[in-house]
Scaffold this active site. Structure first.
Site, PDB file in Angstrom:
ATOM      1  N   HIS A   1      39.500  43.436  38.880  1.00 32.58           N
ATOM      2  CA  HIS A   1      39.773  42.727  40.138  1.00 32.58           C
ATOM      3  C   HIS A   1      39.477  41.228  39.948  1.00 32.58           C
ATOM      4  O   HIS A   1      38.699  40.621  40.686  1.00 32.58           O
ATOM      5  CB  HIS A   1      38.936  43.293  41.285  1.00 32.58           C
ATOM      6  CG  HIS A   1      39.524  42.976  42.636  1.00 32.58           C
ATOM      7  ND1 HIS A   1      39.372  43.778  43.733  1.00 32.58           N
ATOM      8  CD2 HIS A   1      40.280  41.922  43.059  1.00 32.58           C
ATOM      9  CE1 HIS A   1      39.987  43.241  44.777  1.00 32.58           C
ATOM     10  NE2 HIS A   1      40.549  42.107  44.398  1.00 32.58           N
TER      11      HIS A   1
ATOM     12  N   ARG B   1      46.159  45.216  46.487  1.00 37.00           N
ATOM     13  CA  ARG B   1      45.034  46.004  46.968  1.00 37.00           C
ATOM     14  C   ARG B   1      45.181  47.424  46.434  1.00 37.00           C
ATOM     15  O   ARG B   1      46.286  47.979  46.430  1.00 37.00           O
ATOM     16  CB  ARG B   1      44.980  46.025  48.498  1.00 37.00           C
ATOM     17  CG  ARG B   1      44.624  44.683  49.119  1.00 37.00           C
ATOM     18  CD  ARG B   1      43.162  44.331  48.898  1.00 37.00           C
ATOM     19  NE  ARG B   1      42.804  43.047  49.482  1.00 37.00           N
ATOM     20  CZ  ARG B   1      42.805  41.889  48.827  1.00 37.00           C
ATOM     21  NH1 ARG B   1      43.160  41.856  47.558  1.00 37.00           N
ATOM     22  NH2 ARG B   1      42.448  40.771  49.432  1.00 37.00           N
TER      23      ARG B   1
ATOM     24  N   GLY C   1      42.083  38.865  39.650  1.00 40.66           N
ATOM     25  CA  GLY C   1      43.321  38.119  39.868  1.00 40.66           C
ATOM     26  C   GLY C   1      43.112  36.688  40.301  1.00 40.66           C
ATOM     27  O   GLY C   1      43.811  35.778  39.852  1.00 40.66           O
ATOM     28  N   ALA C   2      42.154  36.460  41.174  1.00 41.44           N
ATOM     29  CA  ALA C   2      41.907  35.107  41.696  1.00 41.44           C
ATOM     30  C   ALA C   2      40.839  34.367  40.917  1.00 41.44           C
ATOM     31  O   ALA C   2      40.487  33.240  41.270  1.00 41.44           O
ATOM     32  CB  ALA C   2      41.501  35.189  43.164  1.00 41.44           C
TER      33      ALA C   2
ATOM     34  N   GLU D   1      37.031  51.176  44.289  1.00 37.51           N
ATOM     35  CA  GLU D   1      36.476  50.410  43.188  1.00 37.51           C
ATOM     36  C   GLU D   1      35.057  49.989  43.576  1.00 37.51           C
ATOM     37  O   GLU D   1      34.717  49.959  44.766  1.00 37.51           O
ATOM     38  CB  GLU D   1      37.336  49.189  42.862  1.00 37.51           C
ATOM     39  CG  GLU D   1      37.446  48.165  43.972  1.00 37.51           C
ATOM     40  CD  GLU D   1      38.393  47.020  43.609  1.00 37.51           C
ATOM     41  OE1 GLU D   1      38.014  45.865  43.858  1.00 37.51           O
ATOM     42  OE2 GLU D   1      39.499  47.275  43.096  1.00 37.51           O
TER      43      GLU D   1
ATOM     44  N   ASP E   1      44.825  45.679  38.476  1.00 34.49           N
ATOM     45  CA  ASP E   1      43.665  44.804  38.656  1.00 34.49           C
ATOM     46  C   ASP E   1      42.803  45.303  39.813  1.00 34.49           C
ATOM     47  O   ASP E   1      41.695  44.826  39.997  1.00 34.49           O
ATOM     48  CB  ASP E   1      44.144  43.367  38.938  1.00 34.49           C
ATOM     49  CG  ASP E   1      42.983  42.381  39.035  1.00 34.49           C
ATOM     50  OD1 ASP E   1      42.102  42.428  38.148  1.00 34.49           O
ATOM     51  OD2 ASP E   1      42.955  41.572  39.982  1.00 34.49           O
TER      52      ASP E   1
ATOM     53  N   ARG F   1      53.352  34.184  49.234  1.00 29.75           N
ATOM     54  CA  ARG F   1      53.067  33.104  48.284  1.00 29.75           C
ATOM     55  C   ARG F   1      52.950  33.615  46.853  1.00 29.75           C
ATOM     56  O   ARG F   1      53.490  33.030  45.918  1.00 29.75           O
ATOM     57  CB  ARG F   1      51.780  32.380  48.689  1.00 29.75           C
ATOM     58  CG  ARG F   1      51.907  31.531  49.962  1.00 29.75           C
ATOM     59  CD  ARG F   1      50.570  30.856  50.236  1.00 29.75           C
ATOM     60  NE  ARG F   1      50.624  29.925  51.349  1.00 29.75           N
ATOM     61  CZ  ARG F   1      50.305  30.222  52.589  1.00 29.75           C
ATOM     62  NH1 ARG F   1      49.939  31.458  52.898  1.00 29.75           N
ATOM     63  NH2 ARG F   1      50.351  29.305  53.547  1.00 29.75           N
ATOM     64  N   ILE F   2      52.231  34.728  46.648  1.00 31.14           N
ATOM     65  CA  ILE F   2      52.058  35.249  45.295  1.00 31.14           C
ATOM     66  C   ILE F   2      53.379  35.790  44.765  1.00 31.14           C
ATOM     67  O   ILE F   2      53.758  35.522  43.614  1.00 31.14           O
ATOM     68  CB  ILE F   2      50.962  36.327  45.266  1.00 31.14           C
ATOM     69  CG1 ILE F   2      49.611  35.726  45.658  1.00 31.14           C
ATOM     70  CG2 ILE F   2      50.879  36.963  43.876  1.00 31.14           C
ATOM     71  CD1 ILE F   2      48.504  36.738  45.837  1.00 31.14           C
TER      72      ILE F   2
END
Length: 401
Positions: free
Chosen positions: A282, A231, A284-285, A259, A254, A149-150
């Site tokens: 991190h 990831r 992105g969403a 991390e 990202d 999807r991305i």
């Protein structure tokens, strides 16, 4: 149904869950190491980035569902959850647009050195001569690794930027590539050789861990750009750091490996000191639009589970059980028929792997599909067929190897 939400979540949706009948405990600041101590009374656990370890799952006496309010489940010990009969679900695709937007934010920021521009201005320095040195992205070749999807949202936007798009995925067929308007690469190596820019959109699996290694990074053109919003573990970070230090490429990350697990923490990875790295936290969403869509999907999953027991988007159901034989029992829809059949199977020391009972229109009769780990003996079939007058018919099928 006691529900623990252990990460940031829409408070409007928390209220909706309470109205649904869930007894919600909302503790977004909870640390992962505290979960084993607190999880015992909860039936549903909702997390975003928090780790759900084997210790947490083994301490969960009531837990039936772990829901990740996001894509992927790499932060959850799915193997332990499966062994304990706990459903694991997620909300795939709801953050796709947000992540795709960040890909292009990183790409343009790297090309135009946006962060360095801002840093200079905040230091009250004007350096138009230095910051006018940008290549531009129009006409460049973008390699998309992973066309879920991305990846598809990235491809859609890449066309608008005038990029030539090539792509690789294990599942990408020539026909699908044509539909997406991309050139299909037969191998990851082929994509890395051709691309000016590579963007990664892969789930973390054993076969994708450190997919981007020193050998593949060496295939990139001089001054190429690598973007990772998937990831951190998909990239061999030590190899990437070496390539950045050598001035061979630029990177927009990202995600990192490792991390910090918490939302705020110190972070001193040496890769952060390299000037050819642009990074974000991190995020992105992390747009309001994406979080609203994820919260809606999480609400849909929990509501369906509460009302029907069905888990939508479940990731840990067996695609194939150990069953070798299938018994189909047509019967009157009456009390005790299936209990009789199950008791006969138990007496024969056969294990039932899967059961599905469907009712015919009018609710007079039904058909039950029972998958078994071994072959029922002929006398067992006779005992079932002749032992209960409400059984209409019996059929035994051998399942394929």
């Amino acid at each position: 149904m006691k529900t623990l939400i252990a990460d940031k979540f829409s408070e409007t949706h928390v209220d909706r869950l309470n109205k649904l009948g869930c007894e919600v405990t909302y503790q977004p600041a909870l640390k992962a190491e505290d979960l084993p101590r607190l999880i015992a009374p909860y039936k549903i656990l909702v997390v975003r980035s928090k780790q759900v370890t084997a210790d947490t799952l083994n301490a969960a006496g009531q837990l039936a569902l772990v829901l990740r309010a996001g894509a992927g489940v790499n932060t959850i010990d799915v193997k332990t959850a499966s062994a304990r009969g706990v459903f694991v679900s997620n909300c795939p695709g709801k953050n796709s647009i947000a992540v795709a937007e960040l890909v292009f934010a990183l790409l343009l920021a790297i090309d135009r050195r946006i962060a360095d521009n801002v840093a200079a201005l905040r230091a009250h320095q004007w350096n138009k001569k230095e910051f006018s040195k940008a290549e531009g992205v129009f006409g460049k070749t973008l390699g998309v690794v992973g066309v879920g999807r991305i990846g598809r949202e990235v491809i859609l936007r890449a066309h608008a930027f005038g990029l030539r798009v090539i792509a690789w995925s294990r599942s990408l067929t020539p026909e699908r590539a044509q539909d997406l308007g991309v050139e299909r690469c037969a191998t990851v190596e082929d994509l890395f050789r051709q691309a000016d820019i590579v963007t990664l959109h892969l789930a973390l699996k054993p076969e994708t861990r450190k997919l981007v290694n020193a050998e593949r990074l060496a295939l990139l053109k001089p001054n190429a750009i690598l973007i990772n919003t998937a990831r951190g573990e998909v990239v061999d970070q030590a190899a990437l750091r070496a390539a950045l230090q050598a001035g061979k490429l630029r990177a927009g990350l990202d995600v990192f490996d490792p991390e910090p697990a918490d939302a705020t923490a110190g972070f001193a990875d040496p890769i952060l000191d390299l000037p050819r790295l642009y990074g974000t936290h991190h995020i992105g969403a992390s747009t309001e639009q994406a979080q609203e869509a994820i919260a809606e999907e999480a609400m849909r999953i929990i509501e369906t589970f509460v009302k029907t027991g069905v888990v939508l988007n479940c990731v840990n159901l067996a695609t194939r059980t150990p069953a070798k034989w299938q018994l189909v029992v047509r019967h009157y829809d009456r009390v005790g028929v299936l209990a009789f059949v199950m008791d006969q199977i138990r007496r024969a020391d056969l294990n039932i792997e899967e059961v599905q009972n469907v009712i015919f229109e009018g609710a007079a009769a039904a058909s039950c599909r029972i998958q078994l780990d071994g072959e029922p003996a002929p006398d067992l079939l006779v005992a079932i067929k002749e032992g209960n007058p409400d059984i209409l018919g019996l059929e035994l099928l051998r399942l394929g190897d």
